[in-house]
Design a protein around this motif. Structure first.
Motif, PDB file in Angstrom:
ATOM      1  N   ASN A  79      38.987  42.128  47.304  1.00  0.00           N
ATOM      2  CA  ASN A  79      39.424  41.279  46.216  1.00  0.00           C
ATOM      3  C   ASN A  79      40.960  41.395  46.098  1.00  0.00           C
ATOM      4  O   ASN A  79      41.550  42.294  46.689  1.00  0.00           O
ATOM      5  N   CYS A 119      39.757  36.417  46.090  1.00  0.00           N
ATOM      6  CA  CYS A 119      38.508  36.188  45.353  1.00  0.00           C
ATOM      7  C   CYS A 119      37.811  34.932  45.865  1.00  0.00           C
ATOM      8  O   CYS A 119      36.779  34.531  45.319  1.00  0.00           O
ATOM      9  N   GLU A 138      33.397  40.305  42.934  1.00  0.00           N
ATOM     10  CA  GLU A 138      34.252  39.560  41.991  1.00  0.00           C
ATOM     11  C   GLU A 138      33.437  38.453  41.349  1.00  0.00           C
ATOM     12  O   GLU A 138      32.753  37.689  42.031  1.00  0.00           O
ATOM     13  N   SER A 140      33.775  35.507  39.925  1.00  0.00           N
ATOM     14  CA  SER A 140      33.820  34.080  40.276  1.00  0.00           C
ATOM     15  C   SER A 140      33.275  33.859  41.690  1.00  0.00           C
ATOM     16  O   SER A 140      32.623  32.848  41.969  1.00  0.00           O
ATOM     17  N   PRO A 292      40.463  30.843  40.177  1.00  0.00           N
ATOM     18  CA  PRO A 292      40.473  31.604  41.419  1.00  0.00           C
ATOM     19  C   PRO A 292      41.544  31.072  42.407  1.00  0.00           C
ATOM     20  O   PRO A 292      42.091  29.986  42.219  1.00  0.00           O
ATOM     21  N   HIS A 293      41.770  31.853  43.450  1.00  0.00           N
ATOM     22  CA  HIS A 293      42.797  31.521  44.435  1.00  0.00           C
ATOM     23  C   HIS A 293      42.706  30.069  44.896  1.00  0.00           C
ATOM     24  O   HIS A 293      41.609  29.545  45.139  1.00  0.00           O
ATOM     25  N   CYS A 348      47.042  38.026  41.900  1.00  0.00           N
ATOM     26  CA  CYS A 348      46.937  36.929  40.933  1.00  0.00           C
ATOM     27  C   CYS A 348      47.559  37.366  39.612  1.00  0.00           C
ATOM     28  O   CYS A 348      47.918  38.533  39.434  1.00  0.00           O
ATOM     29  N   VAL A 350      46.242  37.845  36.826  1.00  0.00           N
ATOM     30  CA  VAL A 350      45.432  38.733  35.984  1.00  0.00           C
ATOM     31  C   VAL A 350      45.514  40.184  36.457  1.00  0.00           C
ATOM     32  O   VAL A 350      45.526  41.106  35.642  1.00  0.00           O
TER      33      VAL A 350
END
Ligand code: F3S
Length: 393
Positions: A79, A119, A138, A140, A292-293, A348, A350
């Motif tokens: 992740n 992710c 992960e 998502s 997400p990415h 990311c 977060v």
């Protein structure tokens, strides 16, 4: 739990102390959740990578586990971590954080885990087939694997996904079993959804009501993979949803007997948008997309919008290294960077240490990020469409 002879041998140390420990973790979890056996899995996606989330204790555990000889036996991948491994200085990540983050990554590498740091493994060629059992962590990615791909995974923790990678198995309970893959809640969507942020708002709202149930959507005539990605991520974040169906779109559609029903209106979504908005009217310090990415299509959409306004603000576009390195992405990435944005990989908004980097106010188009940024990132949040956040509306 019923163990095979091979599994008993691993438990008794045939593959060394680390594999024995991993198998005992899986058996303990299986006992807790009432699993009767372990099921072979074909891949593992491992969370618990950012030093921001696992801290010193996690780092010590991983280094110790690698020293003990822990090695994965199936394709296993990471992740996102707390920084772009190549551009962390440019991001402004403190050196002490970076040093520990690189040690975490090195420990996973010694165990044989691929350093994908995304992710969205399903956008990088890791696409389990319908019905295939995997152990992904992960939330998502779990939601996408179950719902959009029709694969089978519970929402593993970082440690249980790592144990599954070392043993090639996971306890057979929850969403691995047919009987747990029926929707007990049917959601009629009576609102129009245009932007990814609309799907995020829908996901936040429905997740809060669904609270971990399997659910089924009606009234969505179309939804792209990116829109489903945003929807599932938000439901997973707001309500631990790990499997949903969309009538006529996702591969599975099973309803429980007499499911509950609810309707989502424009007014519901507007209330969610207001609730996610925790910042005031001043311009944010960071504009962050890619939770997400980002897919290639999302990078191209950002490239088309990024020329607008808010120059001088940090603008992060988070994606996987595999997508960023694909020749098809080169033009979009060049446009984003030329306009002052940064296309970041491996990380990311977060899981990066935003507050430690002096960032307190972030704008995002992601329902999931809007939920987590106030608590995990200590951020005041502006939530809106891609166009609105890039242009400062
Ligand atoms: Fe992915 Fe980070 Fe969002 S791990 S789903 S981009 S919180």
């Amino acid at each position: 739990m019923q163990l095979t002879d091979d599994e008993r041998a691993i438990c008794d140390g045939a593959r060394g102390p680390a594999a024995a420990k991993a198998l005992r973790i899986l058996v303990t979890l299986g006992d807790i959740f009432g699993a009767e056996r372990l099921v072979p899995v074909t891949s593992a996606q491992i969370s618990g990578v950012s030093y921001q989330t696992i801290g010193e204790a996690g780092l010590e555990f991983l280094e110790g586990f690698a020293d003990e000889g822990a090695r994965v036996v199936i394709p296993a991948f990471l992740n996102p971590c707390g920084m772009d491994r190549r551009r962390w200085r440019e991001m402004g990540v403190p050196a002490a954080f970076a040093e520990r983050q690189l040690r975490i990554i090195a420990a996973y590498e010694r165990m044989g885990v691929a350093l994908t740091a995304t992710c969205t493994p399903y956008l990088t060629g890791i696409v389990p087939a319908p019905g295939e059992h995997v152990a992904w962590a992960e939330s998502s990615a779990v939601c996408y694997a179950n719902s959009v791909l029709g694969a089978r995974t519970n929402r593993e923790s970082g440690i249980s996904a790592l144990a599954a990678a070392i043993c090639g198995r996971t306890p057979a309970w929850g969403l691995h079993l047919d009987e747990n893959r029926s929707a007990s809640l049917v959601v009629e969507v009576a609102a129009s959804l245009d932007d990814l942020a609309d799907f995020g708002a829908l996901g936040v709202h429905v997740g809060q009501l669904a609270r971990g149930r399997v659910l089924a959507f009606t009234g969505l005539p179309s939804a792209s993979p990116d829109q489903l990605k945003a929807l599932g991520a938000a439901m997973a974040a707001s309500g631990s949803v790990a499997l949903y169906f969309v009538e006529g779109i996702t591969p599975e559609w099973q309803l429980a007997a007499a499911p509950d029903r609810l309707t989502v209106t424009e007014a519901d979504l507007e209330a969610v948008r207001r609730a996610l908005q925790t910042d005031g009217p001043a311009a944010p310090e960071l504009i962050a997309v890619g939770c997400p990415h980002c897919s290639l299509a999302e990078l191209q959409a950002v490239a088309a919008q990024v020329q607008k306004g808010l120059r001088g603000r940090r603008r992060w576009v988070c994606t996987s290294r595999a997508v960023a390195d694909s020749p098809a992405a080169a033009e979009a990435i060049a446009a984003i960077e030329a306009a002052g944005g940064q296309v970041l990989c491996d990380t990311c908004m977060v899981v990066a240490p935003l507050a430690e980097m002096g960032i307190r106010r972030t704008a995002t188009n992601s329902g999931k990020a809007a939920i987590y940024l106030p608590s995990l990132g200590r951020q005041a949040v502006t939530f809106g469409s891609l166009e609105d956040i890039l242009s400062g509306v």
